[in-house]
Scaffold this active site. Structure first.
Site, PDB file in Angstrom:
ATOM      1  N   GLY A  66       0.708  -1.124  -0.140  1.00  0.00           N
ATOM      2  CA  GLY A  66       0.081  -0.025   0.122  1.00  0.00           C
ATOM      3  C   GLY A  66       0.803   1.267  -0.150  1.00  0.00           C
ATOM      4  O   GLY A  66       2.020   1.209   0.310  1.00  0.00           O
ATOM      5  N   GLN A  71       2.947   9.956   0.990  1.00  0.00           N
ATOM      6  CA  GLN A  71       4.580   9.319   1.085  1.00  0.00           C
ATOM      7  C   GLN A  71       5.122   9.844   0.048  1.00  0.00           C
ATOM      8  O   GLN A  71       6.327   9.580   0.007  1.00  0.00           O
ATOM      9  CB  GLN A  71       4.262   7.957   1.174  1.00  0.00           C
ATOM     10  CG  GLN A  71       3.595   7.530   2.668  1.00  0.00           C
ATOM     11  CD  GLN A  71       3.507   5.898   2.337  1.00  0.00           C
ATOM     12  OE1 GLN A  71       2.430   5.429   2.046  1.00  0.00           O
ATOM     13  NE2 GLN A  71       4.623   5.273   2.709  1.00  0.00           N
ATOM     14  N   CYS A 112       6.325  -0.079   6.877  1.00  0.00           N
ATOM     15  CA  CYS A 112       6.013   1.133   5.966  1.00  0.00           C
ATOM     16  C   CYS A 112       7.081   1.351   5.165  1.00  0.00           C
ATOM     17  O   CYS A 112       8.306   1.322   5.689  1.00  0.00           O
ATOM     18  CB  CYS A 112       5.529   2.011   6.921  1.00  0.00           C
ATOM     19  SG  CYS A 112       4.934   3.749   6.064  1.00  0.00           S
ATOM     20  N   LEU A 113       6.683   1.653   3.954  1.00  0.00           N
ATOM     21  CA  LEU A 113       7.909   2.130   3.045  1.00  0.00           C
ATOM     22  C   LEU A 113       8.515   3.594   3.440  1.00  0.00           C
ATOM     23  O   LEU A 113       9.669   3.828   2.869  1.00  0.00           O
ATOM     24  CB  LEU A 113       7.328   2.400   1.560  1.00  0.00           C
ATOM     25  CG  LEU A 113       6.678   0.970   1.040  1.00  0.00           C
ATOM     26  CD1 LEU A 113       6.107   1.211  -0.525  1.00  0.00           C
ATOM     27  CD2 LEU A 113       7.732  -0.084   0.691  1.00  0.00           C
ATOM     28  N   HIS A 154      -4.013   1.820   8.001  1.00  0.00           N
ATOM     29  CA  HIS A 154      -2.706   2.239   7.824  1.00  0.00           C
ATOM     30  C   HIS A 154      -2.504   3.273   6.695  1.00  0.00           C
ATOM     31  O   HIS A 154      -1.903   4.615   7.045  1.00  0.00           O
ATOM     32  CB  HIS A 154      -1.609   1.049   7.323  1.00  0.00           C
ATOM     33  CG  HIS A 154      -0.048   1.504   7.298  1.00  0.00           C
ATOM     34  ND1 HIS A 154       0.559   0.971   7.974  1.00  0.00           N
ATOM     35  CD2 HIS A 154       0.526   2.362   6.407  1.00  0.00           C
ATOM     36  CE1 HIS A 154       1.860   1.476   7.643  1.00  0.00           C
ATOM     37  NE2 HIS A 154       1.692   2.301   6.700  1.00  0.00           N
ATOM     38  N   GLU A 155      -3.118   3.198   5.502  1.00  0.00           N
ATOM     39  CA  GLU A 155      -2.858   4.256   4.373  1.00  0.00           C
ATOM     40  C   GLU A 155      -3.658   5.317   4.586  1.00  0.00           C
ATOM     41  O   GLU A 155      -3.495   6.518   4.250  1.00  0.00           O
ATOM     42  CB  GLU A 155      -3.333   3.643   3.030  1.00  0.00           C
ATOM     43  CG  GLU A 155      -2.402   2.447   2.588  1.00  0.00           C
ATOM     44  CD  GLU A 155      -0.968   2.536   2.657  1.00  0.00           C
ATOM     45  OE1 GLU A 155      -0.443   3.618   2.824  1.00  0.00           O
ATOM     46  OE2 GLU A 155      -0.399   1.620   3.056  1.00  0.00           O
ATOM     47  N   HIS A 158      -1.976   7.694   6.949  1.00  0.00           N
ATOM     48  CA  HIS A 158      -0.848   8.554   5.974  1.00  0.00           C
ATOM     49  C   HIS A 158      -1.707   9.848   5.618  1.00  0.00           C
ATOM     50  O   HIS A 158      -1.223  10.934   5.574  1.00  0.00           O
ATOM     51  CB  HIS A 158      -0.316   7.830   4.961  1.00  0.00           C
ATOM     52  CG  HIS A 158       0.777   7.096   5.204  1.00  0.00           C
ATOM     53  ND1 HIS A 158       2.175   7.497   5.987  1.00  0.00           N
ATOM     54  CD2 HIS A 158       0.913   5.642   5.023  1.00  0.00           C
ATOM     55  CE1 HIS A 158       2.620   6.486   6.008  1.00  0.00           C
ATOM     56  NE2 HIS A 158       2.129   5.234   5.570  1.00  0.00           N
TER      57      HIS A 158
END
Ligand code: NI
Length: 189
Positions: A66, A71, A112-113, A154-155, A158
């Site tokens: 995701g 991000q 997380c990226l 999670h997204e 963000h």
């Protein structure tokens, strides 16, 4: 979001679905821009479709499941994800809104990226229902549990400027911050 699984991706061998594509730069924690609150998308047009396609490409390239626009330093409510085993079912969620979440909670390991190399347990609602526009501007409703429910939460965090490490203890967060700042300095050297 990222999973702590080394993903040998059959997908990379295939021809890319989107072209031309661009791999976008992902902001790393503790970059303050990760705490920007994203604005709703006004019109789902080619600009947004290109952004979503590039985000999908970037997510696959980074072996994530995701990615939120926040991000990649675009502060509009756009999320992409793909929780399928084969990594061939990308979803685009524009202006996602939470309609319902379960009282039942689950605790799972998240990565997380934007927080490379860090994986830790976070407690989330076990099920969620959301609605979001797809890349054609059509409203879709998603009922999700398991990994997809976790990924959606999670997204969506963000987009509100929240990174998953903010659920961890201050001690852990301080350690993570120190580790990532040091790694960043070494990269810049
Ligand atoms: Ni993330």
């Amino acid at each position: 979001m990222r999973l702590f699984i080394s993903q040998t991706s059959p997908r990379t061998a295939k021809k890319r679905q989107y072209s031309p594509m661009a791999i976008l730069t992902i902001l790393s924690y503790p970059d303050p821009r990760l705490h920007t609150v994203a604005k709703p998308v006004a019109v789902v047009d080619d600009r947004i479709r290109t952004l979503a396609a590039d985000m999908i490409e970037t997510m696959y390239e980074s072996k994530g499941v995701g990615l939120a626009a926040t991000q990649v330093n675009v502060h509009e409510r756009v999320v992409v994800m793909d929780v399928s085993e084969e990594h061939n079912q990308p979803l685009v969620m524009i202006n996602p809104e939470l309609l319902w979440k379960s009282d039942e909670r689950i605790k799972g390991e998240e990565g997380c990226l934007s927080v490379p190399g860090v994986f830790d347990n976070v407690e989330r609602a076990a099920q969620v229902r959301i609605q979001a526009l797809d890349e054609h501007g059509n409203m879709q409703t998603y009922e999700a549990d398991g990994l997809m429910a976790v990924c959606i939460q999670h997204e969506m965090d963000h987009l509100m400027g929240k990174v998953f490490v903010e659920y961890l203890s201050l001690l852990k967060r301080t350690r993570i911050r120190g580790k990532l700042v040091k790694a960043q300095r070494e990269l810049e050297r």
